[in-house]
Design a protein around this motif. Sequence first.
Motif, short mmCIF file in Angstrom:
data_model
loop_
_atom_site.label_atom_id
_atom_site.label_comp_id
_atom_site.label_asym_id
_atom_site.label_seq_id
_atom_site.Cartn_x
_atom_site.Cartn_y
_atom_site.Cartn_z
N HIS A 28 1.04 -1.18 -0.03
CA HIS A 28 0.02 0.04 -0.06
C HIS A 28 1.02 1.19 0.00
O HIS A 28 2.12 1.40 0.49
CB HIS A 28 -0.93 -0.07 1.19
N ALA A 29 0.48 2.26 -0.46
CA ALA A 29 1.24 3.50 -0.68
C ALA A 29 0.37 4.66 -0.76
O ALA A 29 -0.88 4.68 -1.06
CB ALA A 29 2.26 3.68 -2.12
N GLU A 30 0.55 5.65 -0.20
CA GLU A 30 0.13 7.08 -0.01
C GLU A 30 0.51 8.17 -0.77
O GLU A 30 2.02 8.39 -0.62
CB GLU A 30 -0.22 7.44 1.56
N LEU A 31 0.22 8.72 -2.08
CA LEU A 31 0.37 9.78 -2.50
C LEU A 31 -0.36 11.07 -2.40
O LEU A 31 -1.46 11.07 -2.18
CB LEU A 31 0.30 9.73 -4.09
N THR A 32 0.56 12.03 -1.68
CA THR A 32 -0.23 13.42 -1.55
C THR A 32 0.67 14.48 -2.33
O THR A 32 1.65 14.40 -2.66
CB THR A 32 -0.09 13.58 0.07
N THR A 33 -0.31 15.48 -2.44
CA THR A 33 0.10 16.88 -3.03
C THR A 33 -0.72 17.91 -2.21
O THR A 33 -1.78 17.92 -1.92
CB THR A 33 -0.06 16.70 -4.74
N PRO A 34 0.08 19.02 -2.18
CA PRO A 34 -0.72 20.21 -1.31
C PRO A 34 -1.99 20.47 -2.14
O PRO A 34 -1.95 20.50 -3.32
CB PRO A 34 0.39 21.29 -1.42
N TYR A 35 -3.27 20.81 -1.59
CA TYR A 35 -4.01 21.29 -2.22
C TYR A 35 -4.14 22.81 -2.60
O TYR A 35 -3.63 23.73 -1.95
CB TYR A 35 -5.25 21.40 -1.12
N PRO A 36 -4.21 22.96 -3.88
CA PRO A 36 -3.92 24.53 -4.65
C PRO A 36 -5.01 25.41 -4.45
O PRO A 36 -4.92 26.50 -4.70
CB PRO A 36 -3.65 23.91 -6.04
N GLY A 37 -6.18 25.06 -3.77
CA GLY A 37 -7.26 25.82 -3.77
C GLY A 37 -7.44 26.45 -2.43
O GLY A 37 -6.51 26.27 -1.45
N SER A 38 -8.43 27.15 -2.15
CA SER A 38 -8.70 28.00 -0.87
C SER A 38 -9.96 27.56 -0.21
O SER A 38 -10.38 27.85 1.00
CB SER A 38 -8.76 29.39 -0.97
N GLY A 39 -10.58 26.55 -1.01
CA GLY A 39 -12.03 25.91 -0.13
C GLY A 39 -11.94 24.74 0.67
O GLY A 39 -10.95 24.49 1.37
N ASP A 40 -12.70 23.77 0.25
CA ASP A 40 -12.78 22.61 1.16
C ASP A 40 -12.43 21.29 0.44
O ASP A 40 -12.69 20.06 0.79
CB ASP A 40 -14.23 22.41 1.61
N GLY A 41 -12.03 21.33 -0.95
CA GLY A 41 -11.29 20.28 -1.62
C GLY A 41 -12.64 19.67 -2.66
O GLY A 41 -12.32 18.73 -3.15
N SER A 42 -13.69 20.38 -2.34
CA SER A 42 -14.87 19.59 -3.18
C SER A 42 -15.08 19.69 -4.38
O SER A 42 -15.67 18.70 -5.15
CB SER A 42 -16.14 20.08 -2.55
N GLU A 43 -14.10 20.50 -5.05
CA GLU A 43 -13.93 20.43 -6.57
C GLU A 43 -13.25 19.51 -7.19
O GLU A 43 -13.56 19.31 -8.35
CB GLU A 43 -13.48 21.97 -6.86
N TYR A 44 -12.62 18.75 -6.31
CA TYR A 44 -11.92 17.48 -7.05
C TYR A 44 -12.62 16.42 -6.85
O TYR A 44 -12.87 15.91 -5.60
CB TYR A 44 -10.41 17.48 -6.13
N THR A 45 -12.95 15.83 -7.78
CA THR A 45 -14.08 14.75 -8.14
C THR A 45 -13.39 13.44 -8.58
O THR A 45 -14.03 12.40 -8.48
CB THR A 45 -15.10 15.06 -8.95
N LYS A 46 -12.23 13.41 -9.16
CA LYS A 46 -11.66 12.29 -9.69
C LYS A 46 -10.09 12.33 -9.58
O LYS A 46 -9.46 13.45 -9.51
CB LYS A 46 -12.09 12.38 -11.28
N CYS A 47 -9.76 10.95 -9.23
CA CYS A 47 -8.18 11.01 -9.56
C CYS A 47 -7.89 9.57 -10.39
O CYS A 47 -8.40 8.67 -10.42
CB CYS A 47 -7.52 10.59 -8.18
N GLU A 48 -6.71 9.66 -10.87
CA GLU A 48 -6.28 8.61 -11.86
C GLU A 48 -4.77 8.55 -12.24
O GLU A 48 -3.99 9.43 -11.76
CB GLU A 48 -6.93 8.94 -13.27
N VAL A 49 -4.48 7.31 -12.20
CA VAL A 49 -2.81 6.93 -12.46
C VAL A 49 -2.55 7.55 -13.88
O VAL A 49 -3.20 7.18 -14.60
CB VAL A 49 -2.66 5.47 -12.33
N SER A 50 -1.82 8.55 -13.83
CA SER A 50 -1.36 9.03 -15.10
C SER A 50 -0.08 8.40 -15.69
O SER A 50 0.33 8.52 -16.69
CB SER A 50 -1.15 10.71 -15.01
N ARG A 51 0.76 7.93 -14.73
CA ARG A 51 1.95 7.48 -15.13
C ARG A 51 2.46 6.42 -14.06
O ARG A 51 2.24 6.47 -12.80
CB ARG A 51 3.01 8.34 -15.18
#
Length: 164
Positions: free
Chosen positions: A137-160
């Motif tokens: 198992h692995a955890e990938l993190t990146t700083p949230y670039p917005g100023s809200g609550d993150g709700s605008e991010y609805t999808k993640c996918e492996v790009s590489r």
Amino acid sequence: MKMRHVRAIAVFGIAVVALTGARGSHGGSCGGSSGSSSSSGGSNHSDNDGGSGSSSGGSVTGGSSSGNKAARDVTIDECTYDAATKNLVARVTVKNDGVLDYDYSVTMKFTGAAGGTAVPATATKTAIAVAAGASEHAELTTPYPGSGDGSEYTKCEVSRASRS
């Protein structure tokens, strides 16, 4: 002579479909909704209180070359926004069905709905050591670039994904 050519094309066409159509591309959804993601990439998102939410994910398409095998080895378990750390987080499982040990590198892309306000963000994790016949198992993190609550991010996918 023409019948043999037509038969060869038909066999080739079936082989291509079998190689490319055998695996579906699924991403995970981010934020406060729960349930499984769909291959269409869309997800009904409901904010649960601006806190950490999660959703299950799916496997990623790979294709037929050995270089793409790494992408097929990655399953998205969860994508979420962590309000405490203000990070977008993807939790993945990397399964190595091979006979050799590998170190994997995985890059995730976090996106929102088409026409939405989410700026695409990426997270990369390298040196995920997976023994032959095992899973990690692995955890990938990146700083949230917005100023809200993150709700605008609805999808993640492996790009590489790659392994060595």
